[in-house]
Design a protein around this motif. Structure first.
Motif, PDB file in Angstrom:
ATOM      1  N   THR A 346       0.825  -1.205   0.000  1.00  0.00           N
ATOM      2  CA  THR A 346       0.000   0.000   0.000  1.00  0.00           C
ATOM      3  C   THR A 346       0.863   1.261   0.000  1.00  0.00           C
ATOM      4  O   THR A 346       0.626   2.171  -0.802  1.00  0.00           O
ATOM      5  CB  THR A 346      -0.932   0.006   1.235  1.00  0.00           C
ATOM      6  N   MET A 350       1.016   3.834  -3.161  1.00  0.00           N
ATOM      7  CA  MET A 350       0.623   5.232  -2.957  1.00  0.00           C
ATOM      8  C   MET A 350       1.732   6.153  -3.432  1.00  0.00           C
ATOM      9  O   MET A 350       1.493   7.155  -4.091  1.00  0.00           O
ATOM     10  CB  MET A 350       0.314   5.498  -1.479  1.00  0.00           C
ATOM     11  N   ASN A 357      -6.725   8.472  -3.792  1.00  0.00           N
ATOM     12  CA  ASN A 357      -7.674   8.500  -2.679  1.00  0.00           C
ATOM     13  C   ASN A 357      -8.964   7.742  -2.989  1.00  0.00           C
ATOM     14  O   ASN A 357      -9.495   7.029  -2.150  1.00  0.00           O
ATOM     15  CB  ASN A 357      -8.019   9.939  -2.309  1.00  0.00           C
ATOM     16  N   ALA A 360      -9.225   4.005  -2.226  1.00  0.00           N
ATOM     17  CA  ALA A 360      -8.996   3.549  -0.853  1.00  0.00           C
ATOM     18  C   ALA A 360      -9.889   2.360  -0.504  1.00  0.00           C
ATOM     19  O   ALA A 360      -9.404   1.332  -0.031  1.00  0.00           O
ATOM     20  CB  ALA A 360      -9.217   4.694   0.120  1.00  0.00           C
ATOM     21  N   LEU A 419      -3.272   4.648   4.527  1.00  0.00           N
ATOM     22  CA  LEU A 419      -4.274   5.494   3.849  1.00  0.00           C
ATOM     23  C   LEU A 419      -4.718   6.638   4.762  1.00  0.00           C
ATOM     24  O   LEU A 419      -4.896   7.774   4.313  1.00  0.00           O
ATOM     25  CB  LEU A 419      -5.486   4.652   3.430  1.00  0.00           C
ATOM     26  N   LYS A 423      -4.143  10.744   4.418  1.00  0.00           N
ATOM     27  CA  LYS A 423      -5.256  11.694   4.522  1.00  0.00           C
ATOM     28  C   LYS A 423      -4.923  12.804   5.503  1.00  0.00           C
ATOM     29  O   LYS A 423      -5.322  13.955   5.326  1.00  0.00           O
ATOM     30  CB  LYS A 423      -6.523  10.963   4.974  1.00  0.00           C
TER      31      LYS A 423
END
Lengths: 457, 457
Positions: A346, A350, A357, A360, A419, A423
């Protein structure tokens, strides 16, 4: 110093001396400055006095190129070896981006000297250097060089080529692949490759070049390095013009800078995931390296204690069945491993821009399904093993159930943690491994020992 | 499909249609093929039928460029969407390196179709493509393109430039920064930048160019990608000529290939260290991804069981003092963490060429010293915590001693394992984490429970 070293020392000194001689006679070197820098680094390892003498012997113009290839730490301590006068001479023959880095490195050790070097430049160059130094490490401007080949749109192509000839003769520019076209107020219009320019008639003006021959990718000097990498890799660019807030052309980032940016950011990511600081690791002092690693070990100690507290809640259970203490690390370890697999994929995807996004939810679902299936698989395996080992069918059931629970939570948190960090605008590589293993340890121990308390006792 | 998706779908189709129209009218696109590939991927996610229709609508020349930007998986299944005739047309307008990749991807799914495409080329092109396909993934040849700008040394510069003009007009070459000069039998002599060429008189011959204006870095088509990266990053090259075993110029690797190589090898390294296979992760099938991860989880299970067997040896000790079961994961976890720090730094610095074989001893000593110091620090901390927690001074002593032992072994094996793997010509990233944590788990549990048995009972 042993015999082998003395022999190597003599050889190095001889090679370097002949390279210096060649440079002095031809004012040209067939050997790349990088190779000389490697030889000097070896010399520095073997005999610092000889290294110091050699630095004094290398002409400033050559030393400027060689030093640009050397690690920060070598640049920082350069004033221990050569005079201020020579340092000033070296700096003035460097490319602006190398000069800015060099001055910045010197200021780490000797702020006064750095200032003195800056003052030796004329006002215009000084302003450029101060601007370059002011960029933070993750801004596009920090990697750009101001040397480039540009032309006003009302200029004739032939005139620009003549100018390029002059610029090249005084050694002002190098690695030129494009001519960058600007308007009256220096605003960036577009770039034309030399492969096009070489074909056009010399009395044509730049404004007459058909627009499909122009390329107009550009980046703001304040843009994040991640955007630079994304742009050059997506559009396969060998150089990228850099503009200021008013769209004026102020520099360019070339492919060799991009190599460094990609390498450095990958290193940073690998290190951060392992709880290592990439800048501290470049220090020569073991104390500095050890201290920066100790910080993450300290965080890890806290999380390990948290896991121990969970175990402590079940001490009576363990007392009555020691097999639990024997088996419990297996559940935690498998969770940690499965979670790290998810986390790594992940974080990396990313970073490469492969997970946006909006993806996700898809990522989380995918990871949970994969860990559920693997959880069921290994639940079966470990259940049978535990049963055969301790001859307790219910113990097999307990470890199997907790394996499924921990692997699902590993997949879920392995995706959710990075994730969420992203954010929150936190680098998802930093500390995510520690956070994750805390979760998998706590969930692993709690589910295993908790289920054992419920089912076995 | 929900409302939001329908809206997005309509938008995407509209954008793509107008881009196709623009391409058809101007035979030129202001939009980069990469952007179109991104839009197509989104379309594919939302509605596969519309995606299929759109592929049929895009002219072959444009689709060739767009497909070159798309992931392997999309290329593999392209025959589900467009006709063989169109696939052949697409392939023939691709650059050779992209065409070779494309044919290779198609052959994963449909060997016959791949062969059919190959047969559609004339003998010479077919031979080139077969040669490109034959390279293994880690060879320089696999990343080179055969399109380049070269000249015989007895040719006049003006004639070569005229030839470049023709080549560019038929769209045969792109991203040209150098003219590569060859001898009578095609042997590579050196390269001259267009920035030099644009300045020279057109009636000069290439053999008259002064040698200091030539660059002669080159690489063998069979060379390892690691050597490619080392050469281009050390010497800051924007492109690198590739030669065959007889030193004949057969292609070049450009900066955009190098970006990919650096990114891919960093991804491979990060994944390998976490027990993840980078190729399997690119598959769309969760079954494939899960299976490849399960292999490493299986290895991890074996090592976790090994650690459990060590714990099992001391079941009587744990039975008599459950605090040991509570504390033992702390020692193992700290060892695993400190070892991973060392391992990561060592693996990465080896990959970047910062640790050579001759530095092995230095690296090991450095790592052991750092872990010794951190071991002593955390031994003190955890010793006091254990004493305060369980009110047993000797328990504090035992955990402190085992912490020092395990952190030293973590530092030692964290450096020795990758260095040894490298000596054995095994990629030091693969499996080294599992090997290492096995060591730190076993040493951690054994030293802690062993010392407890000796001192506390």
């Amino acid at each position: 110093m042993n015999e082998k070293n003395i022999e190597q020392l003599d050889q190095l000194v001889e090679i370097l001396n002949s390279e210096i001689l060649e440079f002095k006679t031809d004012n040209n070197n067939s050997v790349h400055p990088y190779d000389i820098s490697e030889q000097l680094l070896k010399l520095r390892d073997i005999d610092e006095d000889e290294y110091s003498k050699m630095l004094k012997r290398i002409p400033s113009a050559l030393l400027a190129e060689v030093l640009s290839e050397m690690p920060d730490i070598v640049q920082e301590e350069i004033s221990d070896h050569i005079s201020t006068k020579k340092i000033v001479a070296i700096t003035s023959s460097m490319d602006t981006d190398d000069a800015a880095d060099f001055i910045q490195n010197i200021s780490e050790d000797n702020e006064e000297l750095a200032q003195e070097i800056l003052e030796s430049f004329d006002d215009q160059d000084k302003e450029v250097l101060e601007q370059l130094i002011s960029y933070s490490d993750d801004e596009a401007g920090a990697y750009m060089q101001t040397e480039l080949f540009s032309a006003r749109d009302d200029e004739k192509i032939g005139d620009a080529i003549k100018r390029l000839k002059d610029l090249k003769e005084i050694g002002e520019v190098d690695n030129i692949w494009h001519c960058h076209i600007t308007g009256k107020r220096g605003e960036y219009i577009g770039s034309v490759g030399l492969e096009e320019l070489i074909i056009f008639e010399h009395d044509m003006k730049f404004s007459d070049i058909p627009s499909e021959k122009l390329r107009n990718y550009k980046i703001s000097h304040k843009a994040d390095l991640k955007d630079v990498v994304e742009m050059v890799t997506n559009y396969n660019l060998s150089s990228l013009p850099v503009v200021d807030n008013r769209n004026r052309l102020i520099g360019r980032i070339t492919s060799d800078d991009v190599y460094d940016i990609i390498q450095d950011s990958a290193t940073e990511q690998i290190y951060n995931m392992a709880g290592v600081n990439d800048e501290a690791e470049q220090e020569e002092s073991m104390y500095q390296i050890g201290k920066s690693r100790a910080i993450w070990l300290g965080v890890n100690l806290l999380t390990a204690i948290a896991a121990s507290i969970v175990i402590g809640m079940f001490d009576a259970t363990i007392q009555s069945l020691v097999a639990l203490a024997v088996l419990m690390p297996i559940v935690a370890s498998m969770g940690g491993n499965a979670g790290t697999q998810t986390l790594t994929v992940t974080v990396r995807q990313m970073a490469l821009g492969d997970i946006e996004n909006e993806d996700a939810k898809k990522t989380i679902i995918k990871e949970v399904i994969i860990s559920l299936v693997n959880g069921l698989l290994f639940a079966g395996v470990i259940g049978v093993i535990a049963y055969l080992w301790f001859k307790l069918p219910l113990l097999g059931l307990v470890i199997a159930m907790s394996m499924v629970i921990n692997l699902i939570s590993a997949g879920f948190f392995g995706a959710v943690i990075p994730l969420t960090l992203q954010k929150l605008k936190i680098d998802p590589a930093i500390g995510s491994t520690v956070l994750l293993t805390t979760v998998t340890d706590v969930v692993g121990f709690f589910s295993f020992l908790g289920l054992a308390t419920l089912i076995l006792l």
